[in-house]
Design an enzyme around this catalytic site. Structure first.
Site, PDB file in Angstrom:
ATOM      1  N   HIS A 108       0.833  -1.209   0.000  1.00 20.50           N
ATOM      2  CA  HIS A 108       0.000   0.000   0.000  1.00 20.50           C
ATOM      3  C   HIS A 108       0.872   1.266   0.000  1.00 20.50           C
ATOM      4  CE1 HIS A 108      -3.539   2.496   1.140  1.00 20.50           C
ATOM      5  NE2 HIS A 108      -2.609   3.208   1.773  1.00 20.50           N
ATOM      6  N   GLU A 109       1.776   1.333   0.959  1.00 21.53           N
ATOM      7  CA  GLU A 109       2.618   2.534   1.057  1.00 21.53           C
ATOM      8  C   GLU A 109       3.520   2.670  -0.167  1.00 21.53           C
ATOM      9  OE1 GLU A 109       1.664   4.596   3.134  1.00 21.53           O
ATOM     10  OE2 GLU A 109       0.568   3.322   4.529  1.00 21.53           O
TER      11      GLU A 109
ATOM     12  N   HIS B 147       1.837   4.687  -2.782  1.00 18.31           N
ATOM     13  CA  HIS B 147       2.025   6.127  -2.570  1.00 18.31           C
ATOM     14  C   HIS B 147       3.431   6.549  -3.007  1.00 18.31           C
ATOM     15  CE1 HIS B 147      -1.622   6.991  -0.348  1.00 18.31           C
ATOM     16  NE2 HIS B 147      -1.377   6.049   0.538  1.00 18.31           N
TER      17      HIS B 147
ATOM     18  N   GLU C 227      -4.549   7.866  -2.799  1.00 18.65           N
ATOM     19  CA  GLU C 227      -5.050   6.576  -2.297  1.00 18.65           C
ATOM     20  C   GLU C 227      -5.412   5.644  -3.444  1.00 18.65           C
ATOM     21  OE1 GLU C 227      -4.894   5.318   0.670  1.00 18.65           O
ATOM     22  OE2 GLU C 227      -4.062   7.179   1.469  1.00 18.65           O
TER      23      GLU C 227
END
Lengths: 510, 510
Positions: A274-275, A278, A304
């Site tokens: 997830h990170e 980003h 997101e």
């Protein structure tokens, strides 16, 4: 690559504006580094004092952003005579500063500094409260933050709902009026799908994740996959924090954190992916936007979309695990050698109402967001108060997910956001899911072999598409302009509803 | 605890001055953190861009320090009518800013920014040159830094030697004229003592340090001793860098680095103790000086006195190892179980001309400094140029220590200081040795059981004395005021000469 114009007065204004932009961007970059440091590295005893120092720098950025110089420059650059001569890059920079200037110019600098220090210190209060399951320790900070946010909403101004003023900080142009129907549609279909899974779904072997997975090996595996999925380790770091996050210092320095739990191998794994979503976004911004306000992602929602896309559409696909599962089995033979790829894939996509948002499955995740959205809306609307939150939280968990947290640590204290003043942030996550599904739909037209590429570990082809179509632009486009440019239409909930329906029908054999 | 006065105009000036002091201190604290980060944590690709950002903040501090506002406030506060009403804390703050203001007000801000970025980037150039034994890679940066420093010396002004202007930055009031005789005396006695050791010294077993000492165990041992010798781990960190250093963010956040070498257990050990000496000093500053210019140590020389004192007078004493050697043997039984305390102590104090300053023994160390002092003096005096340094370095090593480095990495490239513009810094180390011996002499009058305390691990008693007599004051006193206050006399070389004579006569049975 700064714009040059013929008119010397306009040229001078442009140069001054670009210098001011650079100064604000430099200071913001340092603030970003300092924020990361205080969460990841700083020793306990220095943090309170440092909060004052970083509050002073934040206040300096604030003062520059609402200064008379900024006001005059924005006025000069947006005069009818001048505006037509600005190129699209300058226009985008002006748009970003003008929006902030108009909202914030009426906030006194000392009020802003007080708020900066409060939010810098509230992180520790939140952490302690969370560690000790003691909401009361966090409440005084939270009450002050809510009071500030209500005041800011009035100062920023809004048309219909005070919460609109805060939503706009994270997703320019977003309102309750626009969000309510998107969320209503998503909620209706999610609740129905969840019900069908409960009734007729073929069980998955989620219990396999309850085994012990040595943390040292987890760390190695996380570091192994990061560069493969596209994160440049020479332009970033991976560290550990209670609450995973990504922090950009600049395009060449993007820092991720994750959290390792021995009894939950999924936590770090999907947290890291997830990170990384980003982080890769920020690493891919065109260097011509370096040292300017445009060097960051378009909005929280678009951001997101990139993290949720990588975590879910890519990271929870069967093809992802076709590629990575044999490697994961090598790392953890005792835990995984008797598990088939199909079993693992289905386990990864287990739908189960649970307490912690960041560990929720793709389907129930949006219900966690809607709960927070409604609480924030009521809090800023003045219908509820901070002290009521534990009870309201637990009631809504019961209403939406059919479960009640036993402790506040697993409930209202689980998220860091409110402690840094991020009221209005949570909707970005579900917006991200909505954007992501819509983007996936378009991407598959350009890359019909999307899933084959994943299966072959060709994440570079997917990242190249994202870089070309989304990442490179930084903040050049507004989120709405960007989604229309990429997908040809405004955001709607159909793509996500369809994606979830299709995916879980397959996973659960509905 | 800021001063209040009756005169409202003076009171207003005081308040403005304190606010400006706080702002400058806050920004400097953040710059400190950012410097640490770029050396210890930052990924490679972001550093060049970040150098511009930190240059912008450094320039802001510079602008504030030489601003019209600062000039006016200093003038108001030092007017004959007002100065008599200032308390000693305010006077000390005024003294610090006035000195900087008067030296630097004629430096244009853009020149300063150029210099800031240059020195921020030169670290990478130096590191690469050092890693690749390639002085040419560092030379362009070094030439520019020398040119800047020559220019600054002219702007700062000096009475006799341009190098005085730079010495003064590190040790207020220090001049070539004052330093030359101190160093001459020390050099004469050191060379003579070295000669006697070479001729008649009973050999030590220094080869025991050539064994392999597992780095993981070294790390544990370093972390084990730090809190015992007085470093508060909740108010600091220990990390790793090529060149060890201590960096203060604030009183509650002091960061040390060290360097582990498998084949040289002394390197990390004495490096860590040395940096701890700096760190404990800063942790002990009275919190009433927090957020002000006084929150740091008195000068570089006084700072080095604290690090060299802990490293040498304490850390290389027999009593230190009476306490710690059994523990070190537990960590490294294979390497140390057949070694006696006496043998270990003598090995720790082996005198041997060597290439690397930071690993030099107490005696030859000062010769390394004098070499650098003479090079800097000639460089700033315009007698030599940066390109000549490798040859001059090697010649002087031969003259002073009787050895010639084989590579520049072991020679002129070994130190970080010039890369950050620290010309004038090196003499602080030997000054530190001189101060330390003089302080030790006084301390032993108050603590006649000094060595017994060390033997018993009662470092708290020693640290309490240092805190009471030196550390707590931060920058309240000038270095000269402080040494007179503590020891009753100005700095002289006798104490160090005597200390070295006594110590090595015993170690080498002369």
């Amino acid at each position: 690559m700064e714009q040059k114009v013929a008119d010397p007065t306009l040229q001078k204004a442009l140069e001054q504006f670009n210098l001011l932009d650079e100064k604000i961007t430099h200071f913001s970059s340092i603030i970003g580094l300092a924020d990361w440091d205080q969460k990841v590295m700083a020793p306990k005893k220095g943090r309170n004092v440092f909060a004052k120092a970083s509050g002073t720098l934040r206040t300096e950025v604030f003062k520059l952003s609402v200064s008379k110089e900024m006001g005059d420059l924005l006025e000069a650059l947006t005069s009818p005579d001048n505006e037509v001569n600005l190129d699209h890059v300058t226009k985008a920079k002006v748009r970003e500063y003008k929006e902030y200037y108009q909202k914030s110019k009426s906030i006194p600098a000392d009020l802003f500094q007080e708020y900066s220090i409060l939010t810098a210190l509230a992180n520790d209060a939140w952490e302690e409260a969370r560690e000790n399951n003691d909401f009361a320790r966090y409440l005084p900070s939270l009450e002050k933050i809510v009071a500030f946010k209500r005041k800011f909403a009035e100062i920023y101004g809004y048309e219909e709902h005070p919460y609109d003023a805060l939503l706009d900080e994270f997703e320019p142009g977003l309102t309750v009026k626009r969000l309510d129907p998107l969320f209503a549609k998503l909620r209706e279909s999610s609740v129905s799908l969840l019900e069908r899974i409960k009734q007729n779904g073929k069980p998955t072997q989620a219990e396999l994740f309850g085994q012990s997975f040595e943390i040292e090996k987890q760390k190695k595996f996380n570091r192994f996959i990061l560069p493969i999925i596209g994160f440049d380790m020479d332009a970033g770091r991976l560290d550990e924090t209670v609450h995973p996050f990504a922090q950009t210092v600049n395009i060449g320095d993007v820092r991720l954190t994750t959290r390792y739990l021995e009894k939950n191998v999924r936590s770090a794994l999907f947290g890291t992916i997830h990170e990384a979503g980003h982080g890769i976004y920020e690493q891919h911004v065109n260097p011509v936007y370096e040292d300017s306000v445009l060097q960051s992602g378009a909005s929280f929602g678009i951001h997101e979309s990139q993290s949720r896309f990588l975590e879910n559409m890519v990271g929870r696909s069967k093809e992802f695990w076709t590629f990575f599962f044999p490697k994961l089995q090598e790392y953890f033979p005792a835990q995984l050698e008797t598990i088939s790829l199909e079993e693992f894939y289905r386990a990864v996509n287990t739908v189960e109402p649970s307490f912690i948002r960041v560990e929720a499955d793709e389907l129930t995740y949006n219900l966690h967001i809607m709960l927070r959205y409604e609480i924030e809306k009521a809090l800023i609307g003045g219908e509820i108060e901070a002290k009521d939150l534990p009870a309201i939280w637990n009631q809504k968990m019961q209403d939406y997910l059919g479960i009640t947290p036993i402790t506040d640590t697993e409930g209202v204290l689980q998220d860091v956001h409110w402690s840094f003043g991020g009221i209005g942030y949570f909707p970005s996550y579900s917006l991200g899911n909505l954007y992501a599904a819509q983007i996936l739909n378009t991407m598959q037209k350009d890359l019909p072999d999307f899933y084959t590429h994943i299966e072959n570990g060709r994440f570079d082809l997917i990242q190249a598409w994202l870089k070309e179509n989304i990442h490179q632009y930084g903040k050049l486009y507004t989120p709405n302009e960007l989604i229309v440019k990429v997908t040809g239409e405004e955001l709607n909930a159909d793509y996500l509803v369809e994606y979830l329906e299709k995916k879980y029908s397959e996973v659960y054999g509905l």
